[in-house]
Design a protein around this motif. Structure first.
Motif, PDB file in Angstrom:
ATOM      1  N   LEU A   1      27.837  44.757  50.933  1.00 16.09           N
ATOM      2  CA  LEU A   1      26.935  43.765  50.981  1.00 16.09           C
ATOM      3  C   LEU A   1      26.691  43.631  49.300  1.00 16.09           C
ATOM      4  O   LEU A   1      25.625  42.402  48.674  1.00 16.09           O
ATOM      5  N   ALA A   2      27.307  44.259  48.346  1.00 16.20           N
ATOM      6  CA  ALA A   2      26.946  43.883  46.669  1.00 16.20           C
ATOM      7  C   ALA A   2      27.056  42.090  46.552  1.00 16.20           C
ATOM      8  O   ALA A   2      26.332  41.124  45.279  1.00 16.20           O
ATOM      9  N   ARG A   3      27.790  41.407  47.253  1.00 17.14           N
ATOM     10  CA  ARG A   3      28.657  40.064  47.371  1.00 17.14           C
ATOM     11  C   ARG A   3      29.189  39.484  45.871  1.00 17.14           C
ATOM     12  O   ARG A   3      29.085  38.244  45.131  1.00 17.14           O
ATOM     13  N   ASP A   4      29.721  40.704  45.214  1.00 17.72           N
ATOM     14  CA  ASP A   4      29.616  40.358  43.734  1.00 17.72           C
ATOM     15  C   ASP A   4      31.549  39.970  44.254  1.00 17.72           C
ATOM     16  O   ASP A   4      32.491  40.324  44.961  1.00 17.72           O
ATOM     17  N   PRO A   5      32.014  38.533  43.692  1.00 22.62           N
ATOM     18  CA  PRO A   5      33.069  37.724  43.988  1.00 22.62           C
ATOM     19  C   PRO A   5      34.283  38.736  43.342  1.00 22.62           C
ATOM     20  O   PRO A   5      35.724  37.664  43.985  1.00 22.62           O
ATOM     21  N   TYR A   6      33.870  39.210  42.148  1.00 20.21           N
ATOM     22  CA  TYR A   6      35.605  39.812  41.659  1.00 20.21           C
ATOM     23  C   TYR A   6      35.385  41.321  42.177  1.00 20.21           C
ATOM     24  O   TYR A   6      36.453  41.755  41.696  1.00 20.21           O
TER      25      TYR A   6
ATOM     26  N   ASP B   1      31.982  31.853  34.591  1.00 12.18           N
ATOM     27  CA  ASP B   1      33.448  31.376  35.257  1.00 12.18           C
ATOM     28  C   ASP B   1      33.476  31.321  37.155  1.00 12.18           C
ATOM     29  O   ASP B   1      32.742  31.431  37.134  1.00 12.18           O
ATOM     30  N   ARG B   2      34.531  30.532  36.767  1.00 13.10           N
ATOM     31  CA  ARG B   2      34.792  30.214  38.330  1.00 13.10           C
ATOM     32  C   ARG B   2      36.146  31.285  39.098  1.00 13.10           C
ATOM     33  O   ARG B   2      36.801  31.718  38.251  1.00 13.10           O
ATOM     34  N   VAL B   3      35.811  32.450  40.075  1.00 14.98           N
ATOM     35  CA  VAL B   3      36.739  33.049  40.559  1.00 14.98           C
ATOM     36  C   VAL B   3      36.935  32.772  41.956  1.00 14.98           C
ATOM     37  O   VAL B   3      36.303  32.321  42.488  1.00 14.98           O
ATOM     38  N   GLU B   4      38.452  33.374  41.691  1.00 12.08           N
ATOM     39  CA  GLU B   4      38.942  33.411  43.845  1.00 12.08           C
ATOM     40  C   GLU B   4      38.014  34.638  44.150  1.00 12.08           C
ATOM     41  O   GLU B   4      39.188  35.049  43.392  1.00 12.08           O
TER      42      GLU B   4
ATOM     43  N   SER C   1      37.215  47.709  44.182  1.00 13.34           N
ATOM     44  CA  SER C   1      37.421  47.434  42.954  1.00 13.34           C
ATOM     45  C   SER C   1      37.653  46.259  42.887  1.00 13.34           C
ATOM     46  O   SER C   1      37.262  45.433  43.263  1.00 13.34           O
ATOM     47  N   ARG C   2      38.379  45.987  41.224  1.00 21.50           N
ATOM     48  CA  ARG C   2      38.957  43.839  41.068  1.00 21.50           C
ATOM     49  C   ARG C   2      39.517  43.566  42.153  1.00 21.50           C
ATOM     50  O   ARG C   2      40.429  44.626  42.846  1.00 21.50           O
ATOM     51  N   TYR C   3      38.877  42.783  42.625  1.00 21.85           N
ATOM     52  CA  TYR C   3      39.533  41.880  43.556  1.00 21.85           C
ATOM     53  C   TYR C   3      40.948  41.371  43.046  1.00 21.85           C
ATOM     54  O   TYR C   3      40.515  40.116  42.112  1.00 21.85           O
ATOM     55  N   TYR C   4      41.864  40.979  43.630  1.00 17.29           N
ATOM     56  CA  TYR C   4      42.703  40.218  43.326  1.00 17.29           C
ATOM     57  C   TYR C   4      43.729  38.952  44.569  1.00 17.29           C
ATOM     58  O   TYR C   4      43.785  39.817  45.722  1.00 17.29           O
TER      59      TYR C   4
ATOM     60  N   VAL D   1      26.649  40.951  18.064  1.00 16.12           N
ATOM     61  CA  VAL D   1      26.941  40.154  18.875  1.00 16.12           C
ATOM     62  C   VAL D   1      27.443  41.660  19.719  1.00 16.12           C
ATOM     63  O   VAL D   1      27.711  42.102  19.635  1.00 16.12           O
ATOM     64  N   ALA D   2      27.013  41.068  21.572  1.00 16.31           N
ATOM     65  CA  ALA D   2      27.598  42.251  22.212  1.00 16.31           C
ATOM     66  C   ALA D   2      29.283  41.789  23.279  1.00 16.31           C
ATOM     67  O   ALA D   2      28.595  40.308  23.513  1.00 16.31           O
ATOM     68  N   GLN D   3      29.249  42.623  23.927  1.00 15.77           N
ATOM     69  CA  GLN D   3      30.586  42.353  24.580  1.00 15.77           C
ATOM     70  C   GLN D   3      31.323  43.044  25.895  1.00 15.77           C
ATOM     71  O   GLN D   3      30.808  43.813  25.944  1.00 15.77           O
ATOM     72  N   LEU D   4      30.561  41.750  27.089  1.00 20.61           N
ATOM     73  CA  LEU D   4      30.477  42.246  28.561  1.00 20.61           C
ATOM     74  C   LEU D   4      31.724  42.231  28.890  1.00 20.61           C
ATOM     75  O   LEU D   4      32.677  41.100  29.403  1.00 20.61           O
ATOM     76  N   LYS D   5      31.660  42.910  30.308  1.00 22.13           N
ATOM     77  CA  LYS D   5      32.671  43.001  30.986  1.00 22.13           C
ATOM     78  C   LYS D   5      31.743  42.096  32.256  1.00 22.13           C
ATOM     79  O   LYS D   5      30.789  42.300  32.540  1.00 22.13           O
ATOM     80  N   PHE D   6      33.114  41.423  33.021  1.00 29.03           N
ATOM     81  CA  PHE D   6      33.014  40.463  33.820  1.00 29.03           C
ATOM     82  C   PHE D   6      32.096  40.818  35.086  1.00 29.03           C
ATOM     83  O   PHE D   6      31.695  40.740  35.947  1.00 29.03           O
ATOM     84  N   HIS D   7      32.636  42.162  35.623  1.00 25.75           N
ATOM     85  CA  HIS D   7      32.632  43.161  36.723  1.00 25.75           C
ATOM     86  C   HIS D   7      32.703  44.478  36.216  1.00 25.75           C
ATOM     87  O   HIS D   7      33.200  45.430  35.782  1.00 25.75           O
TER      88      HIS D   7
END
Length: 554
Positions: A325-330, A233-236, A339-342, A305-311
């Motif tokens: 420090l987590a460096r999670d781009p989401y 997944d490509r994320v900004e 929280s989720r970055y927009y 089949v499992a469903q997972l959240k991106f973040h």
């Protein structure tokens, strides 16, 4: 299929395919002319051009979507089939590369230009020396350049494969019957015999396809699991664009990874964001699909089949430092929580500069009691998988800290610091520090007090002798116990000393005396007493030298 004929490769021609294992296929347009559309096949096969016998190469094959076969030659057979090698290797010394030759999975990351998707390939190595996996990224420009380049040629069995330098017939072998190619031929059935004969004898291109940066974006050689599937997944993010890799393994685990290219050192930095056990039973992941719109990934095994959240931004805690420090781009720090970055939001910039102004001295403090010769775990789990954990200890009456030395008795495990057999000298204050990108954070301070084994035995013997009938319970049950009695746990004050009376009383009150436990103990108070001293000894002694189940199993 309408007017399309049933087309196939020649079954006995090893030059076209040699024991292939197909992985994926995609229709990718070259331009706006649909008659020029081509289908790309990704597979592995035994390589005829390799110097090593039975060598396996990964390939990209290509045919025109409107190929109808030849009129007199290659009737109902592909006339536009071409192939070339897909390379994924780590550059080595003296020009000797470590190749990952066996293709496991391919993911096509669509971009705004449907003619130029980004291709991610998951490979393993066929080496007998080590087992490893790599992910390489390819641009369509490199793939098209290889198919538009020179053909590979070999005159006889004693000759090496080389560039074909002779005359190439028209239309160029491998090209489609389309307007962009001149429009002189309505279909491949109209192609001259010379062009079809050349295509039949020269299906291999000389120029291989190399990945972006000429190296893998990810290499895994730790042997923990086999990598089977990939989705991207490509994320900004606030500090740029990231490609988040979701990797499925053979034991039902999904890894969430980003990689960062360092231009100065020409190296890749791997950051594992999450490692999720998706299925209760460790079964292989056989398929993965993503929905960027729903921010979900769907993971398939043979039976589920499992469903997972991106973040899951909230799992990084409530501190700005942990979030950054987590460096999670989401995710990003919004001033209150992670929280989720927009892109249009107001979150703080997700860079390491924000950490400098954050309060890093928010250290959780705990008090832990361990009984001599028993096993004890000091729990400390960093919020990010890439953080390095270092333990320090400050002994009683000592001013300085020293790093904890591990051995057969004291182990560093994923959950913290494990003492398999606790000694009196282990008492002290332990500091769990994480180090990440030169930033040091003490996340937990644990005071460990060791209760001597002899004093535990004396206390139980005294407890039994004083009152065999009273059936003391660890907590007072409202008015059922006379005011003159005291709770069972306060006997432990004798083991530690009255200097710590207030602290121990508060600790035990918190551990034992909750409303829920009071109700439970009121119903069955006898469980806190042994029937006789022999039974007590039989039930306590063997436990002195126990090893935790998960340690023994491993």
């Amino acid at each position: 299929m309408g007017r399309m004929a049933h087309i196939r490769t020649e079954p006995d021609d090893d030059r076209l395919l040699k024991e292939p294992k197909f992985v994926s296929s995609f229709l990718i347009p070259d331009n706006e002319d649909q008659e020029d559309n081509k289908v790309y096949f990704f597979f592995t096969e035994k390589a005829l051009e390799a110097e090593t016998v039975h060598a396996i190469y990964s390939r990209v094959g290509r045919v025109c979507a409107n190929d109808m076969g030849g009129q007199r030659m290659l009737v109902n057979k592909w006339t536009t089939f071409l192939k070339t090698r897909l390379i994924c290797s780590v550059p080595g010394m003296n020009g000797i590369d470590t190749h990952f030759d066996e293709l496991e999975d391919i993911f096509l990351l669509q971009t705004r230009d449907n003619k130029n998707p980004v291709i991610f390939g998951l490979f393993n190595t066929t080496s007998n020396i080590f087992r490893g996996y790599a992910i390489c990224v390819y641009h369509m420009a490199s793939i098209r350049a290889a198919f538009n380049g020179p053909y590979a040629h070999k005159e006889g069995p004693e000759y090496h494969w080389s560039v074909y330098e002779g005359k190439v017939p028209y239309p160029r072998p491998g090209s489609c019957a389309s307007k962009v190619n001149g429009g002189l031929y309505g279909s491949t059935k109209d192609y001259p015999d010379e062009a079809i004969r050349f295509a039949r004898s020269h299906p291999l291109m000389y120029q291989p396809i190399r990945p972006v940066h000429k190296r893998p974006v990810l290499v895994k050689t730790d042997g923990k699991y086999k990598l089977k599937q990939i989705a991207v997944d490509r994320v900004e993010a606030e500090d740029g664009q990231y490609d988040v890799l979701f990797i499925g393994t053979d034991n039902g685990i999904v890894l969430k990874v980003i990689t960062i290219y360092n231009q100065e050192t020409e190296s890749m930095e791997e950051v594992i964001l999450e490692e999720l056990q998706v299925f209760k039973v460790p079964v292989p992941v056989i398929s993965m699909e993503i929905s960027s719109k729903r921010q979900q990934i769907y993971v398939g095994a043979e039976s589920a089949v499992a469903q997972l959240k991106f973040h899951q931004c909230d799992m990084y805690g409530t501190a700005c430092a942990d979030c950054c420090l987590a460096r999670d781009p989401y995710c990003a720090w919004d001033g209150i929580s992670c929280s989720r970055y927009y892109p249009t939001g107001t979150q703080a910039k997700r860079s390491f500069q924000t950490i400098k102004g954050d309060v890093l001295d928010k250290t959780e403090e705990r008090l832990v009691y361990g009984i001599e010769y028993n096993s004890t775990l000091l729990e400390c789990i960093p919020r990010t998988l890439q953080a390095k954990v270092i333990w320090f200890v400050q002994r009683a009456h000592e001013a300085r800290k020293e790093e904890v030395k591990t051995d057969d008795r004291v182990l560093k495990v994923d959950l913290g610091l494990l003492f398999l057999r606790l000694h009196r000298m282990d008492a002290g204050t332990y500091f769990c520090q994480t180090v990440e990108h030169s930033i040091i954070h003490t996340i937990r301070k644990i005071t460990l007090e060791v209760v001597e084994e002899e004093r535990v035995d004396d206390m139980f013997n005294k407890d039994y002798e004083e009152d065999h009938v009273s059936q003391k319970m660890p907590c007072p049950v409202q008015s059922s116990i006379p005011h003159g009695s005291r709770p069972w746990y306060k006997e432990f004050l004798q083991l530690i000393g009255y200097s710590n009376f207030q602290r121990v009383e508060e600790y035990c009150e918190k551990v034992w005396c909750t409303d829920k436990k009071r109700k439970k103990l009121k119903m069955s108070p006898s469980k806190w007493k042994y029937a006789n001293p022999q039974e007590k000894k039989a039930r306590i002694k063997p436990d002195h030298y126990r090893v935790p189940r998960h340690t023994a199993d491993s």
